[in-house]
Design a protein around this motif. Structure first.
Motif, short mmCIF file in Angstrom:
data_model
loop_
_atom_site.label_atom_id
_atom_site.label_comp_id
_atom_site.label_asym_id
_atom_site.label_seq_id
_atom_site.Cartn_x
_atom_site.Cartn_y
_atom_site.Cartn_z
N PRO A 164 -39.00 51.20 -72.58
CA PRO A 164 -37.83 51.14 -73.78
C PRO A 164 -37.07 52.48 -73.99
N PRO A 165 -35.81 52.46 -74.42
CA PRO A 165 -35.04 53.61 -74.96
C PRO A 165 -35.90 54.77 -75.27
N PRO A 166 -35.55 55.93 -75.31
CA PRO A 166 -36.23 57.06 -76.18
C PRO A 166 -36.23 56.82 -77.62
N ARG A 167 -34.93 56.33 -78.27
CA ARG A 167 -34.84 56.24 -79.68
C ARG A 167 -35.99 55.33 -80.29
N VAL A 168 -36.31 54.17 -79.33
CA VAL A 168 -37.21 53.00 -79.68
C VAL A 168 -38.51 53.59 -79.46
N LEU A 169 -38.92 54.45 -78.58
CA LEU A 169 -40.24 55.11 -78.59
C LEU A 169 -40.36 56.03 -79.46
N LEU A 170 -39.48 56.88 -79.95
CA LEU A 170 -39.62 58.04 -80.91
C LEU A 170 -39.96 57.36 -82.12
N ALA A 171 -39.43 56.06 -82.55
CA ALA A 171 -39.67 55.41 -83.68
C ALA A 171 -40.97 54.92 -83.69
N ARG A 172 -41.52 54.45 -82.65
CA ARG A 172 -42.95 53.91 -82.39
C ARG A 172 -43.85 55.00 -82.61
N VAL A 173 -43.66 56.13 -82.05
CA VAL A 173 -44.32 57.53 -82.33
C VAL A 173 -44.54 57.72 -83.88
N GLU A 174 -43.47 58.01 -84.39
CA GLU A 174 -43.04 58.15 -85.83
C GLU A 174 -43.96 57.21 -86.83
N ALA A 175 -43.73 55.82 -86.46
CA ALA A 175 -44.45 54.99 -87.16
C ALA A 175 -46.15 55.00 -86.79
N ALA A 205 -51.72 53.21 -80.88
CA ALA A 205 -50.22 52.96 -80.92
C ALA A 205 -49.84 54.10 -80.50
N LEU A 206 -50.01 55.33 -80.76
CA LEU A 206 -49.35 56.41 -80.73
C LEU A 206 -49.67 56.79 -79.15
N GLY A 207 -50.81 56.67 -78.63
CA GLY A 207 -51.00 56.85 -77.22
C GLY A 207 -50.19 55.80 -76.41
N GLU A 208 -50.02 54.51 -76.89
CA GLU A 208 -49.36 53.50 -76.14
C GLU A 208 -47.95 53.89 -75.89
N ALA A 209 -47.44 54.43 -77.10
CA ALA A 209 -46.04 54.89 -76.99
C ALA A 209 -45.78 56.13 -76.21
N LEU A 210 -46.67 56.90 -76.13
CA LEU A 210 -46.75 58.17 -75.20
C LEU A 210 -46.65 57.61 -73.80
N ARG A 211 -47.29 56.69 -73.50
CA ARG A 211 -47.71 56.11 -72.05
C ARG A 211 -46.46 55.77 -71.63
N TRP A 212 -45.55 55.13 -72.44
CA TRP A 212 -44.21 54.60 -71.95
C TRP A 212 -43.16 55.85 -71.51
N PHE A 213 -43.47 56.92 -72.33
CA PHE A 213 -42.57 58.19 -71.90
C PHE A 213 -42.95 58.74 -70.63
N ALA A 214 -44.13 58.32 -69.70
CA ALA A 214 -44.50 58.82 -68.66
C ALA A 214 -43.65 58.04 -67.49
N TYR A 215 -42.88 56.96 -67.80
CA TYR A 215 -42.16 56.26 -67.04
C TYR A 215 -40.74 57.02 -66.71
N ARG A 216 -40.51 57.95 -67.61
CA ARG A 216 -39.09 58.55 -67.60
C ARG A 216 -39.11 59.88 -66.78
N ARG A 217 -37.92 60.15 -66.45
CA ARG A 217 -37.71 61.48 -65.67
C ARG A 217 -37.64 62.81 -66.74
#
Length: 269
Positions: free
Chosen positions: A177-188, A197-209
């Motif tokens: 998902p795009p960063p803005r969606v992931l950041l919203a998940r982190v904050e929620a 849920a916080l760990g799952e959102a962070l794991r998605w960030f690992a797919y980005r450069r």
């Protein structure tokens, strides 16, 4: 003296006969395994299949499939590590103790010995072709279990990989998902106190450069160590300025899992 086997593509045989085995592999752990590059070996056992058990798993790697077994003789008192693959802290023992440990196991599949240096030409006793295809794939006893189709377990281009993914799509397939969606998940997740849920959102960030490091750096002081571990893994391969400083901060964390993860990903990135 103890005899070990090292499996390698047949194309390497002339160079090994001439100059020995290069130290190209990273060890595991914070002691000998972290001292530098080395060579993975396995003791020669009475069972041909167990001795060459890693062949089938190594054959999954890209490149030539024809392999040779390099037999190596090492002094009994030399320091090595021994343990099952994936162990974060394999035992640091002598060569003789490593052989005794493996021979004493009821099931030595998946075990390995790490020599933290190159193998000299004089330590190579023979280079022999390997008969047939021996051993296990993925992990011992994987046959009969439902395969995992995530990007870490099923490499693209493997035999049958496309059909398996079509039959059993993985929830992490596709672009993150795009960063803005992931950041919203982190904050929620932070607002709800939901560590999972916080760990799952962070794991998605690992797919980005790259990523919004300034928005996530505060999690280095999160009270749950699982979140700090997920943060280290998420930013490990980012090219964003400041990642190295964040990993150094996490490497000084009081929790051993956090500090070890940060040191490990720093060495690999």
């Amino acid at each position: 003296m103890a005899t070990f086997v090292h499996l390698t593509p047949a194309a390497n045989a002339p160079r090994i006969r001439r100059a020995g085995i290069r130290a190209l592999s990273h060890g595991r752990g914070s002691g000998l395994g972290a001292a530098g590059l080395g060579v993975y070996l396995f003791p020669v056992l009475p069972s041909y299949t167990l001795t060459h058990q890693w062949l089938r798993e190594l054959a999954r790697r890209p490149g030539p499939r024809e392999a040779v077994a390099v037999h190596v003789r090492l002094a009994d008192g030399e320091a090595v590590t021994v343990g099952r693959y994936g162990e974060r802290e394999p035992a640091e023992v002598t060569v003789a103790e490593a052989v005794r440990a493996v021979r004493g196991l009821d099931d030595p599949r998946g075990w390995e010995v790490f020599l933290p240096r190159a193998v000299a030409r004089g330590e190579v006793r023979s280079v022999r072709p390997v008969r047939g295809v021996n051993g296990w794939r993925y992990f011992p006893d994987a046959h009969g279990r439902t395969p995992c189709t995530c990007q870490g377990c099923l490499a693209r281009g493997e035999y049958g990989a496309r059909r398996l993914r079509e039959r059993r799509p993985h929830p992490l397939d596709g672009p993150p998902p795009p960063p803005r969606v992931l950041l919203a998940r982190v904050e929620a997740a932070e607002a709800a106190g939901d560590v999972v849920a916080l760990g799952e959102a962070l794991r998605w960030f690992a797919y980005r450069r790259r990523g919004p490091l300034e928005r996530l750096a505060r999690l280095a002081r999160h009270p749950d160590p699982a979140v700090r571990v997920a943060l280290a893994e998420a930013v490990a391969y980012w090219s964003t300025p400041g990642v190295a400083d964040l990993l150094r901060e996490l490497a000084r964390d009081h929790d051993p899992d956090v500090s070890e993860t940060a040191r490990s990903v720093s060495e690999q990135s």
